[in-house]
Design an enzyme around this catalytic site. Structure first.
Site: not given
Ligand code: BES
Ligand code: MN
Ligand code: ZN
Length: 506
Positions: A285, A359
């Site tokens: 990020k 996920r």
């Protein structure tokens, strides 16, 4: 800080400060000679004693007080008590959320000014006394939270006690006492979750987090705890979960909690994302998005707080709570984009983006809880930044495979005044996460609809016949500056109340 009940009590003049609610109503005032009626608002002194209304009307500045929401004024009674007048706005439009926000607001105003603050519940009445006490207590306990663990100088509350006064009978007080205790358990659990989410990543790594959960859960009778580490996850074939942990200096921890009361006829499973920090992995990020990623474990803290509340309050439902805990970090062993891993359910997954890690871990945890055949599975996760784009940071995204379950969650969220909105999962989203090299890939081909595609990915790991709902709390878990009962900065603790309400009424 405790809240005391004092029913059959109208003795305001012995209190240091007492809050009275005042409403407004619109009236038409015809002035002489003019045919047109003028709209005016009047104060409604609901359940105020006559002598207090008279005292208030004698105060010269009272004529400037309009009684709108967020407006307050005060005056002294001859005994020296302060009477705090809290504006609640139009009586016709009064709601439970207005009461919650107004109570929290006035409490914060006085907690550094007064040692004792009483609330006259009769003037703050919702539909029932139970509802009024529940909302006011919740507002106060939640508003009293601040994260000061690492401050060398703590803020001191002058306020020592809050008193809920009412003219209702002492018999009623007994009933309300139980409700108050339950509400306290709920708020303490929410505040514990907030503390964990706010704790920095250098202190709260996966092992420390699992330890703190274990320590807390051990104190609660009737809870079984099992913690799976790296070896156990390997035995469980949780290839996706392990891939997220591959670059970490700390062990992955799957915390499995069970509460199984004898009378239970229903079994609900809660699953939470517990990323103690999300760097994004090799798909690192940028510095503006990496900041605050300590909060990526809010899903796990949210479901644990709900679990804790329900167990302590002895709700007669079997509850399984599974928390998937690790950080998403980088070293030479960290998962590289293009890697293909095998999930617990046997599906192969191409990891095209290591930042879509939630996920992966949740997929394996969902498959794991489905083996226990619960009546419903609900997961909570700070899963996608796209949820903030779609719904704003004030609304929780809801997706799932069962409309009945989602409808129930939506009505619980309404009952608790927590914003939730359903988003769709369509067959095309499932198509979009098919990979040419493996059964699935962990991101969609096109950039849009990220929240729904993440949910479609999760759905691939839920057994078809098990009702499942997914809460994307990426927005709501963090600062909610519009809410006076959540801290200005940091973990909000939202959605715990909704989950508790759902399971209480399941
Ligand atoms: N934890 C983040 C989601 C997130 C992002 C929450 C910003 C709150 C604010 C999650 O693991 C993530 O990084 N998701 C990616 C998915 C993308 C790579 C498909 C995202 O949302 O950018
Ligand atoms: Mn991520
Ligand atoms: Zn994440």
């Amino acid at each position: 800080m405790n809240i005391k009940l004092s029913f059959n009590d109208k003795n305001f003049s012995t209190r240091e400060a007492v809050v009275f609610g005042v409403y407004t109503k619109n009236v038409d005032s015809k002035t002489k000679g003019k045919a047109k009626a003028k709209k005016k608002t009047e104060l409604v002194f609901h359940h105020w004693p006559k002598e207090i209304i008279q005292a208030f009307n004698k105060v010269k500045t009272s004529k400037n007080f309009k009684g709108g929401q967020g407006e307050s004024t005060e005056f002294n009674l001859p005994s020296g008590s302060t009477l705090v007048v809290l504006g609640l706005g139009d009586k016709e439009k009064f709601t439970s959320e207005i009461l919650r926000r107004e109570t929290a607001g006035i409490f914060k105003q006085y907690k550094r000014r007064s040692e004792e603050l009483a609330f006259d519940l009769d003037t703050l009445m919702m539909h029932t006394m139970e509802q009024t006490v529940g909302i006011c207590a919740e507002a106060i306990w939640l508003a009293n939270y601040s994260f000061e663990t690492h401050m060398s100088k703590k803020n001191e509350n002058i306020l020592k006690s809050v008193v809920f006064m009412s003219s209702q009978t002492k018999a009623k007080e007994k009933k309300i006492e139980t409700l108050l205790k339950k509400s306290q358990v709920l708020c303490e659990s929410i505040n514990l979750a907030r503390d964990w989410v706010n704790e920095p990543p250098n202190i709260l790594n996966s092992e420390e987090y699992a330890k703190r959960i274990e320590q807390d859960a051990k104190k609660i009778s009737g809870v079984k705890i099992k913690i799976l580490g790296k070896e156990e996850l390997k035995k469980e074939n949780m290839g996706m979960f392990l891939s997220v942990n591959a670059g970490s200096a700390f062990k992955p921890q799957l915390v499995h909690l069970t509460y199984s009361p004898k009378k239970a006829t229903k079994h609900i499973a809660l699953v939470g994302k517990g990323l103690t920090f999300d760097t994004g992995g090799y798909c690192l990020k940028p510095s503006t998005s990496i900041a605050n990623m300590k909060f990526d474990m809010a899903g796990s803290a949210t479901v644990y707080a709900a679990f804790r509340t329900l167990v302590l309050n002895r709700v007669q439902v079997k509850i399984t709570c599974v928390l998937g805990i690790t950080d998403n970090a980088i070293n030479s062993l960290a998962t590289k984009p293009d890697s293909i891993v095998k999930a617990r359910n046997g599906k192969t997954v191409e990891i095209l983006n290591t930042d879509a890690e939630g996920r992966l871990l949740l997929g394996d945890c969902l498959d794991y809880v489905c083996d226990l055949k619960p009546d419903a599975v609900i997961d909570a996760a700070t899963l996608t930044g796209a949820c903030l784009v779609a719904l704003g940071s004030e609304i929780c995204g809801l997706m799932g495979n069962n409309q009945k379950l989602m409808d129930k969650l939506l009505s619980s969220s309404k009952a608790c005044d927590e914003y939730m909105w359903q988003l769709p999962i369509i067959p095309e989203f499932h198509k979009d996460i098919k990979s040419p090299n493996a059964d699935l890939k962990n991101i969609g081909s096109k950039g849009h609809g990220g929240t729904c595609k993440a949910a479609a990915f999760l759905e691939s790991f839920v057994k078809k016949d098990i009702p499942w709902a997914h809460l994307d709390i990426a927005g709501v878990a963090d600062s909610q500056s519009h809410l006076p009962y959540t801290p200005k900065h940091g973990a909000s603790g939202l959605m715990v109340r909704t989950l508790v309400n759902y399971i209480e009424n399941v």
